[in-house]
Design a protein around this motif. Structure first.
Motif, short mmCIF file in Angstrom:
data_model
loop_
_atom_site.label_atom_id
_atom_site.label_comp_id
_atom_site.label_asym_id
_atom_site.label_seq_id
_atom_site.Cartn_x
_atom_site.Cartn_y
_atom_site.Cartn_z
N UNK A 270 7.21 6.50 -11.48
CA UNK A 270 6.97 5.17 -10.93
C UNK A 270 5.66 4.55 -11.40
N UNK A 271 5.00 5.19 -12.35
CA UNK A 271 3.69 4.71 -12.80
C UNK A 271 3.70 3.31 -13.37
N UNK A 272 4.83 2.88 -13.93
CA UNK A 272 4.91 1.55 -14.51
C UNK A 272 4.72 0.44 -13.47
N UNK A 273 4.89 0.79 -12.20
CA UNK A 273 4.76 -0.22 -11.16
C UNK A 273 3.31 -0.55 -10.80
N UNK A 274 2.37 0.24 -11.28
CA UNK A 274 0.99 0.09 -10.80
C UNK A 274 0.43 -1.31 -11.04
N UNK A 275 0.66 -1.89 -12.21
CA UNK A 275 0.14 -3.22 -12.49
C UNK A 275 0.67 -4.25 -11.53
N UNK A 276 1.98 -4.24 -11.29
CA UNK A 276 2.60 -5.19 -10.36
C UNK A 276 2.08 -4.99 -8.94
N UNK A 277 1.89 -3.73 -8.55
CA UNK A 277 1.42 -3.45 -7.20
C UNK A 277 -0.01 -3.90 -7.00
N UNK A 278 -0.86 -3.66 -8.01
CA UNK A 278 -2.22 -4.19 -7.93
C UNK A 278 -2.16 -5.69 -7.67
N UNK A 279 -1.31 -6.37 -8.43
CA UNK A 279 -1.20 -7.83 -8.31
C UNK A 279 -0.76 -8.24 -6.91
N UNK A 280 0.27 -7.57 -6.37
CA UNK A 280 0.76 -7.92 -5.04
C UNK A 280 -0.29 -7.67 -3.96
N UNK B 115 -10.99 -9.79 -5.57
CA UNK B 115 -11.57 -9.89 -6.91
C UNK B 115 -11.76 -8.52 -7.53
N UNK B 116 -12.26 -7.56 -6.75
CA UNK B 116 -12.45 -6.21 -7.25
C UNK B 116 -11.12 -5.62 -7.74
N UNK B 117 -10.05 -5.84 -6.98
CA UNK B 117 -8.73 -5.32 -7.36
C UNK B 117 -8.20 -6.05 -8.59
N UNK B 118 -8.40 -7.36 -8.65
CA UNK B 118 -7.94 -8.11 -9.82
C UNK B 118 -8.65 -7.65 -11.09
N UNK B 119 -9.93 -7.35 -10.95
CA UNK B 119 -10.67 -6.87 -12.13
C UNK B 119 -10.20 -5.48 -12.55
N UNK B 120 -9.85 -4.64 -11.57
CA UNK B 120 -9.28 -3.33 -11.89
C UNK B 120 -7.92 -3.48 -12.56
N UNK C 293 0.84 -1.20 0.00
CA UNK C 293 0.00 0.00 0.00
C UNK C 293 0.88 1.26 0.00
N UNK C 294 2.00 1.21 0.73
CA UNK C 294 2.93 2.34 0.74
C UNK C 294 3.53 2.54 -0.65
N UNK C 295 3.90 1.44 -1.29
CA UNK C 295 4.45 1.50 -2.64
C UNK C 295 3.41 2.06 -3.61
N UNK C 296 2.16 1.62 -3.47
CA UNK C 296 1.10 2.08 -4.36
C UNK C 296 0.88 3.58 -4.21
N UNK C 297 0.84 4.06 -2.98
CA UNK C 297 0.65 5.49 -2.74
C UNK C 297 1.78 6.30 -3.39
#
Length: 286
Positions: free
Chosen positions: A149-159, A174-179, A137-141
């Protein structure tokens, strides 16, 4: 980011290592110490992905000797890759302090891309689901606030999604995976999109929405058959769905296919031995 970062092929770390070595020979006499040190860290990363942990540490020893003459970027990348080698070889206690230091230097130096990388690695290597989720969550923020750092968003969603799965918050996951799936669609990267669809399907199965999950896995299976590239994880999920639907003989066949693909998967053997044992057990019809 350096020009050699575009040379990465994470599916083929052996070939990537050779490309990096050729690059090193081409620029050794013309580039500054920091550039060469950063390039060596990527050779070490490629070695680590091949399970060549001793070689990777030896390469990083070369980098360490150059750090007094290097810049913050090289120092952070050294810490990240030394940490990754430890993490990949199941030595998380050694990895975590290195990732923490990389995070601290990255934030101080405003090297947002690498700071998020460090936080995301802490979200993988920490010992509890709650701590892993907090770091993700800290990384996502941080990533959401920094264009670098925008390229990290997909990996962070996954983690974050898998951390939610670990804590049992399956509906949130599931909601996050769909996003994340929508994010991957916007990126247009077929490999990442394939994995995102697989993730959605797996969580649907965990939510006991088995028929929906099976439809997605069947579509993924059809794609792998078109390319003649079998995927052991798709076979595994096909088998788990069929088992839940009491189609045991069909499930056994897919467990057998999965085992043939995954029995030499070093990461799975090292980190989830009980999972590979389960696949083998059901492949044998037990």
């Amino acid at each position: 980011m350096y020009d050699f970062d575009e040379m990465w092929d994470y599916q083929h770390p052996d070939a990537t290592e050779q490309k990096f070595r050729l690059k090193l020979e081409q620029v050794r006499s013309s580039e500054e110490v920091g550039y060469l040190a950063a390039l060596l860290t990527q050779i070490a990363r490629a070695q680590g992905l091949q399970g060549k942990f001793i070689d990777a540490h030896e390469t990083l020893d070369q980098v360490e000797a150059q750090l007094p003459k290097s810049d913050d970027t090289a120092r952070i990348r050294y810490l990240l890759e030394r940490g990754r080698v430890y993490n990949s070889s199941s030595q998380q206690e050694e990895a975590i302090p290195l990732f923490l230091k990389a995070w601290e230097i990255g934030v101080q130096a405003k090297e947002d891309y690498y700071a998020v990388d460090a936080a995301h690695m802490l979200g993988i290597s920490e010992s509890t689901p709650e701590t892993r989720l907090a770091w993700n969550m800290k990384a996502l923020s941080h990533a959401e606030q920094s264009p670098k750092a925008g390229k990290w968003l997909g990996s962070l969603y996954n983690n974050i999604e898998w951390a939610k799965v670990e804590t049992g918050a399956l509906d949130e996951a599931l909601d996050l995976f769909e996003r994340a799936l929508e994010f991957r669609k916007s990126q247009g990267e077929p490999g990442a999109l394939f994995i995102a669809r697989w993730c959605v399907a797996k969580v649907l199965r965990l939510l006991k929405r088995v028929e929906e999950s099976l439809v997605i896995q069947q579509a993924l299976l059809a794609e792998t058959e078109l390319t003649s590239t079998p995927d052991g994880y798709v076979y595994e999920e096909m088998a788990e769905c069929l088992l839940m639907l009491h189609r045991k003989e069909e499930a056994r066949r897919y467990f057998a296919r999965s085992y043939e693909c995954l029995r030499h998967d070093n990461w799975l053997i090292a980190h989830e031995p009980e999972r590979i044992a389960r696949i083998q057990q059901y492949a044998n019809g037990v």
